[in-house]
Design a protein around this motif. Sequence first.
Motif, short mmCIF file in Angstrom:
data_model
loop_
_atom_site.label_atom_id
_atom_site.label_comp_id
_atom_site.label_asym_id
_atom_site.label_seq_id
_atom_site.Cartn_x
_atom_site.Cartn_y
_atom_site.Cartn_z
N PHE A 311 43.42 16.17 19.78
CA PHE A 311 43.38 16.60 18.38
C PHE A 311 44.64 16.13 17.66
CE2 PHE A 311 43.94 19.77 15.01
CZ PHE A 311 42.65 20.01 14.54
N GLU A 312 45.78 16.35 18.29
CA GLU A 312 47.06 15.98 17.69
C GLU A 312 47.25 14.45 17.67
OE1 GLU A 312 48.52 18.21 16.07
OE2 GLU A 312 49.59 19.70 17.29
N ALA A 313 46.82 13.77 18.72
CA ALA A 313 46.99 12.31 18.78
C ALA A 313 46.25 11.62 17.65
CB ALA A 313 46.49 11.79 20.13
N LEU A 314 45.10 12.14 17.28
CA LEU A 314 44.31 11.55 16.20
C LEU A 314 44.66 12.13 14.83
CD1 LEU A 314 40.84 11.50 18.00
CD2 LEU A 314 42.28 9.53 17.49
N SER A 315 45.63 13.05 14.78
CA SER A 315 46.03 13.71 13.52
C SER A 315 44.88 14.49 12.90
CB SER A 315 46.58 12.70 12.52
OG SER A 315 47.74 12.07 13.01
N CYS A 316 44.06 15.13 13.74
CA CYS A 316 42.93 15.91 13.23
C CYS A 316 43.41 17.17 12.51
CB CYS A 316 42.01 16.32 14.38
SG CYS A 316 41.17 14.94 15.19
N GLU A 317 42.56 17.70 11.67
CA GLU A 317 42.83 18.94 10.96
C GLU A 317 41.56 19.78 10.90
OE1 GLU A 317 45.68 18.21 7.37
OE2 GLU A 317 44.55 16.38 7.67
N GLY A 318 41.73 21.07 10.80
CA GLY A 318 40.58 21.96 10.63
C GLY A 318 39.87 22.26 11.94
N LEU A 319 39.09 21.30 12.40
CA LEU A 319 38.27 21.52 13.59
C LEU A 319 37.97 20.21 14.28
CD1 LEU A 319 34.52 22.03 12.64
CD2 LEU A 319 36.20 21.02 11.10
N ALA A 320 37.62 20.29 15.54
CA ALA A 320 37.11 19.14 16.29
C ALA A 320 36.51 19.65 17.58
CB ALA A 320 38.21 18.12 16.58
N ARG A 321 35.58 18.88 18.12
CA ARG A 321 35.07 19.13 19.47
C ARG A 321 35.48 17.93 20.32
NH1 ARG A 321 29.64 18.18 19.26
NH2 ARG A 321 30.01 16.28 20.46
N VAL A 322 36.07 18.23 21.47
CA VAL A 322 36.53 17.17 22.37
C VAL A 322 35.65 17.20 23.61
CG1 VAL A 322 38.52 16.14 23.53
CG2 VAL A 322 38.87 17.55 21.48
N ASP A 323 35.06 16.04 23.93
CA ASP A 323 34.13 15.93 25.05
C ASP A 323 34.81 15.24 26.23
OD1 ASP A 323 32.39 16.97 23.20
OD2 ASP A 323 31.31 15.10 22.86
N PRO A 345 24.56 27.94 14.73
CA PRO A 345 25.08 29.02 15.60
C PRO A 345 24.90 28.76 17.09
CG PRO A 345 23.95 29.95 13.72
CD PRO A 345 23.68 28.46 13.68
N VAL A 346 23.91 27.93 17.45
CA VAL A 346 23.68 27.66 18.88
C VAL A 346 24.31 26.34 19.31
CG1 VAL A 346 21.58 29.02 18.98
CG2 VAL A 346 21.43 26.59 18.40
N SER A 347 24.96 25.63 18.39
CA SER A 347 25.66 24.40 18.76
C SER A 347 26.85 24.74 19.64
CB SER A 347 26.12 23.65 17.51
OG SER A 347 25.03 23.23 16.72
N MET A 348 27.33 23.74 20.35
CA MET A 348 28.38 23.99 21.32
C MET A 348 29.68 24.46 20.67
SD MET A 348 27.49 23.68 24.45
CE MET A 348 28.45 22.89 25.72
N PHE A 349 30.09 23.85 19.56
CA PHE A 349 31.37 24.23 18.97
C PHE A 349 31.39 25.71 18.57
CE2 PHE A 349 34.32 24.75 15.44
CZ PHE A 349 35.49 24.20 15.96
#
Length: 380
Positions: A311-323, A345-349
């Motif tokens: 998340f930090e390496a890509l300079s993400c903000e707010g939210l992300a899902r890492v696979d 609501p049933v999604s993985m994040f």
Amino acid sequence: MNDVSGTPHSTSRPRVAVVFGGRSSEHAISCVTAGSVLAAIDRSKYDVLPIGIGTDGRWMLVGDDPERLAIRGERLPAVADVAESSAAVVLAADPTSREITVLEPGALPKLLGEIDVVFPLLHGPYGEDGTFQGFLELAQVPYVGSGVLASAASMDKEYMKALFTGFGLPSGPYATVRPREWERDPAAVREAVSSLGFPVFVKPARAGSSMGVAKVHRIEDLDAAIEEARRHDPKVIVEGMLVGREIECGVLEFEDGPRASLPAEVRVGGDHEFYDFAAKYLPDNGTELDVPASLTKEQTAEVQRLAVAAFEALSCEGLARVDFFLLENGHFVINEVNTMPGFTPVSMFPSMWQATGVDYAELVDRLIQAALRRPNTLLR
């Protein structure tokens, strides 16, 4: 200042424009996501303006009816199904105004008032890839999620993997198929892909929701898979097979910085060879989701550490899902980062954050509040 119905817009509550649909092949999934978010936003805390973007790129006012944005059997929703008219909706790229205007042929422009924040529930190109974020930056309108660089880098799997390597994060083997290379020297491309060993996964470099993805077991089937992927993106990425468990982890921005959720595991079943579109979204698909994943404390801590690091390496903000893949040797390898993951609501994040103690409504609220707090500038 008026809302869609013509009643006065209350200035005591932030006005949230929920934008969904879009021109990418993930249009329908964006609509499904939007239906869930519209149903969850606290209307006593926010005024909501749903805006749909058609497959032709036109912005339209749409009905605030979440149920019409759900998947019905195998029928996928579309913005055209909920559009109130063919009139175009415009947000000028003008930093002095956040006014929304409706333009209808033969009629005077209709002002719908200003918006305070945009919740862009757009998946894929023209929405999740930095283009839409750049437009909102020009207009100086706050928005949920990652900025231009993180959105663009996360959408392009080649550059995402290059950044992981640059930051010393574990990533799997791959080959990139660029348009000119494929058109000029397909034999060289086949040779590069063959060096990965078979089977391989052929993917559009800048797409999601498993659109255009194929598992290829032999060289004879490679050309057809590349051409199918090129229907979604001229640039294609081919990933070497990694044998291991599929683990996912959510990252959410809190006041004190990003935190990782409890991880989850995807176990693909039925007739699916991998986590393809049908295995993800269609009912009775045989896929099982373990939330949280059955991991040791040490494994959980490690995947959470790597998720935040990505998340930090890509300079993400707010939210992300890492696979991730958890390999048989016990090491984690990052597969990809999704800056606007599936958000039903049933999604993985959301499911991972529910297991971590943040329910769906709170998740939506936290994302809006984070966007309102964040300075709207590329130099932040």
